[in-house]
Design an enzyme around this catalytic site. Structure first.
Site, PDB file in Angstrom:
ATOM      1  N   GLU A 186       0.299  13.083  -5.814  1.00  0.00           N
ATOM      2  CA  GLU A 186       0.410  11.612  -5.863  1.00  0.00           C
ATOM      3  C   GLU A 186       0.933  11.227  -7.244  1.00  0.00           C
ATOM      4  O   GLU A 186       0.182  11.045  -8.191  1.00  0.00           O
ATOM      5  CB  GLU A 186      -0.941  10.952  -5.596  1.00  0.00           C
ATOM      6  CG  GLU A 186      -0.795   9.443  -5.419  1.00  0.00           C
ATOM      7  CD  GLU A 186      -2.117   8.715  -5.263  1.00  0.00           C
ATOM      8  OE1 GLU A 186      -2.087   7.553  -4.817  1.00  0.00           O
ATOM      9  OE2 GLU A 186      -3.164   9.278  -5.595  1.00  0.00           O
TER      10      GLU A 186
ATOM     11  N   HIS B 135      -2.284   5.301   1.225  1.00  0.00           N
ATOM     12  CA  HIS B 135      -3.299   4.234   1.224  1.00  0.00           C
ATOM     13  C   HIS B 135      -2.685   2.868   1.582  1.00  0.00           C
ATOM     14  O   HIS B 135      -2.460   2.020   0.729  1.00  0.00           O
ATOM     15  CB  HIS B 135      -4.135   4.180  -0.048  1.00  0.00           C
ATOM     16  CG  HIS B 135      -3.422   4.354  -1.362  1.00  0.00           C
ATOM     17  ND1 HIS B 135      -2.336   3.610  -1.756  1.00  0.00           N
ATOM     18  CD2 HIS B 135      -3.697   5.183  -2.397  1.00  0.00           C
ATOM     19  CE1 HIS B 135      -1.966   3.969  -2.960  1.00  0.00           C
ATOM     20  NE2 HIS B 135      -2.779   4.932  -3.376  1.00  0.00           N
TER      21      HIS B 135
ATOM     22  N   ARG C 103       8.757 -13.594   5.960  1.00  0.00           N
ATOM     23  CA  ARG C 103      10.191 -13.585   5.660  1.00  0.00           C
ATOM     24  C   ARG C 103      10.579 -12.409   4.759  1.00  0.00           C
ATOM     25  O   ARG C 103      11.741 -12.287   4.370  1.00  0.00           O
ATOM     26  CB  ARG C 103      10.615 -14.904   4.987  1.00  0.00           C
ATOM     27  CG  ARG C 103      10.524 -16.110   5.915  1.00  0.00           C
ATOM     28  CD  ARG C 103      11.224 -17.328   5.320  1.00  0.00           C
ATOM     29  NE  ARG C 103      11.103 -18.467   6.203  1.00  0.00           N
ATOM     30  CZ  ARG C 103      10.143 -19.380   6.136  1.00  0.00           C
ATOM     31  NH1 ARG C 103       9.207 -19.273   5.200  1.00  0.00           N
ATOM     32  NH2 ARG C 103      10.104 -20.390   6.979  1.00  0.00           N
TER      33      ARG C 103
ATOM     34  N   HIS D 259     -11.134  -1.554  -0.427  1.00  0.00           N
ATOM     35  CA  HIS D 259      -9.684  -1.534  -0.628  1.00  0.00           C
ATOM     36  C   HIS D 259      -8.947  -2.386   0.402  1.00  0.00           C
ATOM     37  O   HIS D 259      -7.891  -2.958   0.112  1.00  0.00           O
ATOM     38  CB  HIS D 259      -9.162  -0.093  -0.545  1.00  0.00           C
ATOM     39  CG  HIS D 259      -9.364   0.696  -1.797  1.00  0.00           C
ATOM     40  ND1 HIS D 259     -10.571   1.251  -2.123  1.00  0.00           N
ATOM     41  CD2 HIS D 259      -8.514   1.019  -2.810  1.00  0.00           C
ATOM     42  CE1 HIS D 259     -10.461   1.886  -3.287  1.00  0.00           C
ATOM     43  NE2 HIS D 259      -9.225   1.766  -3.719  1.00  0.00           N
TER      44      HIS D 259
ATOM     45  N   ASP E 143      -9.702   8.900  -0.840  1.00  0.00           N
ATOM     46  CA  ASP E 143      -9.174   8.610  -2.175  1.00  0.00           C
ATOM     47  C   ASP E 143     -10.309   8.722  -3.202  1.00  0.00           C
ATOM     48  O   ASP E 143     -10.351   7.992  -4.189  1.00  0.00           O
ATOM     49  CB  ASP E 143      -8.531   7.225  -2.224  1.00  0.00           C
ATOM     50  CG  ASP E 143      -7.580   7.047  -3.406  1.00  0.00           C
ATOM     51  OD1 ASP E 143      -7.249   8.048  -4.065  1.00  0.00           O
ATOM     52  OD2 ASP E 143      -7.199   5.896  -3.685  1.00  0.00           O
TER      53      ASP E 143
ATOM     54  N   ALA F 184      -9.942   1.784  -8.700  1.00  0.00           N
ATOM     55  CA  ALA F 184      -9.447   3.085  -9.165  1.00  0.00           C
ATOM     56  C   ALA F 184     -10.005   4.172  -8.265  1.00  0.00           C
ATOM     57  O   ALA F 184     -11.012   4.802  -8.575  1.00  0.00           O
ATOM     58  CB  ALA F 184      -9.852   3.318 -10.615  1.00  0.00           C
ATOM     59  N   GLY F 185      -9.354   4.379  -7.120  1.00  0.00           N
ATOM     60  CA  GLY F 185      -9.902   5.314  -6.152  1.00  0.00           C
ATOM     61  C   GLY F 185     -11.210   4.771  -5.602  1.00  0.00           C
ATOM     62  O   GLY F 185     -11.469   3.565  -5.630  1.00  0.00           O
TER      63      GLY F 185
END
Length: 370
Positions: free
Chosen positions: A122, A206, A217, A240, A261, A295-296
């Site tokens: 990642e 994620h 649009r 999340h 994650d 953060a994760g």
């Protein structure tokens, strides 16, 4: 060894017995239909497969050393029987050291550890304006750079931003090497997402987080996922992504699967931990940087199962999202379902999805029942 209960087979639930020999399932035998299963009989399902996990038990994959062993044994307690150790955007020397350590850990795993399937890379080939909680070491990637990393460890999944110049060629190159390329940490447009899929990208990292959102649009990368993805990962911690957006993705994407994650904070009390070179703080159900950025997570797969069930999934559907579909995505034919010839990676659950037992390769390991 035999395990008796309600078995989740490829054709549905079956009351019977799993027969296990030398780490593999040798038979699924129906029980006498006259035998009452009883309300306390376990529900036997395939072990969870987490394709995006940075750490656990106080250790982070970027630390190298014994970190991969610690995270693998920690997540095994919560029902994860296989995982991809996931790296962070960092200086290239740090990434190379982490890959070397993961490759070494794969060669010497203990029986009570989730099997390390390889690496989810990642970063660093992500957009500098969509770092999320990643540190500021994003850079464009080249096929030659990728091959240097691939030579150090088996990279199975790579996240990249398709809107970076040169990444079209990198997608094609990595895909030709049987690496699943995922779209993530990107400022890309709907069209960028569609082009990446046409060049071989096969997933999204994620979903909703660190990507351009859906607008009526300007459909963005989220729109490309909802419109065209077959496989897609999502963090089902309900922090999340809120419930309504979860429902939209669960309805739109045929093989939406859950990942944790997870950071070093998973399986640990509240406090300060590491995510790569950064300080993160676990408080309640979330893990954040000092400035409050998510953060994760501290999510474990047993809790992910229960969260999917609160969103309306049956027990079987939730297991598919955490076991069967991740295995299908990676092309794994030896796990993800309970059937003869498959690995004996098995979980025992109660009817509400609470974890009761964990077997990895037919060997029972300590389970966290909390």
């Amino acid at each position: 060894m035999t395990l008796t209960g309600h078995i989740l087979t490829p054709t549905g639930w079956q009351w019977g017995t799993l027969e296990i020999l030398e780490g593999a399932i040798t038979a699924v035998t129906p029980a006498d239909k006259a035998t009452p299963p009883g309300t306390d009989a376990p529900y036997l399902v395939p072990g969870f497969i987490d394709l995006h996990v940075h750490g656990g038990g106080g250790s982070d994959a970027m630390e190298a050393g014994e970190a991969a062993h610690v995270m693998a044994s920690t997540h095994a307690r919560f029902g994860t029987t296989s995982l991809l150790a996931t790296t962070m955007t960092a200086p290239m020397a740090d990434i190379e050291a982490a890959l070397d350590a993961i490759a070494e850990a794969m060669r010497h795993q203990a029986p009570d550890e989730a099997r390390l399937l390889g690496v989810h890379l990642e970063g660093p080939f992500i957009h500098p304006d969509k770092l999320g909680a990643q540190p500021p070491y994003a850079c464009p990637g080249t096929p030659a750079q990728f091959d240097t990393l691939l030579a150090r460890a088996p990279i199975k999944v790579m996240t990249l931003a398709p809107d970076i110049e040169g990444h079209d060629a990198l997608i094609t190159h990595a895909t030709a090497r049987q690496v699943r390329v995922q779209i993530g940490h990107t400022c890309g447009t709907f069209e960028d997402g569609c082009t990446a899929l046409s060049r071989g990208a096969s997933g999204f990292t994620h979903l909703y987080n660190a990507m351009t959102p859906l607008g009526h649009r300007n459909a963005g990368i989220v729109g490309a996922a909802l419109a065209h993805a077959t496989f897609c990962e999502i963090i089902p911690d309900l922090v999340h992504v809120e419930a309504g957006a979860m429902h939209a993705a669960m309805r739109a994407i045929p093989r939406l699967y859950g990942i944790t994650d997870a950071t070093a904070a998973a399986g640990m009390p509240e406090g300060e931990y590491r995510l790569g070179a950064q300080r993160v703080f676990k408080q309640g159900d979330s893990v954040r940087l000092e400035d409050g950025t998510l953060a994760g997570s501290a999510l474990t797969m047993n809790q992910a199962l229960k969260n999917f069930m609160t969103l309306g999934d049956t027990l079987a559907q939730a297991v598919h999202r955490l076991s069967t579909w991740p295995a299908e995505y990676l092309g794994l034919s030896d796990r993800g379902v309970l059937a003869p010839g498959r690995r004996a990676d098995v979980l025992a659950l109660d009817r509400d999805g609470n974890l009761q037992g964990v077997w990895i390769g037919g060997q029972r390991v300590e389970a966290d029942h909390g």
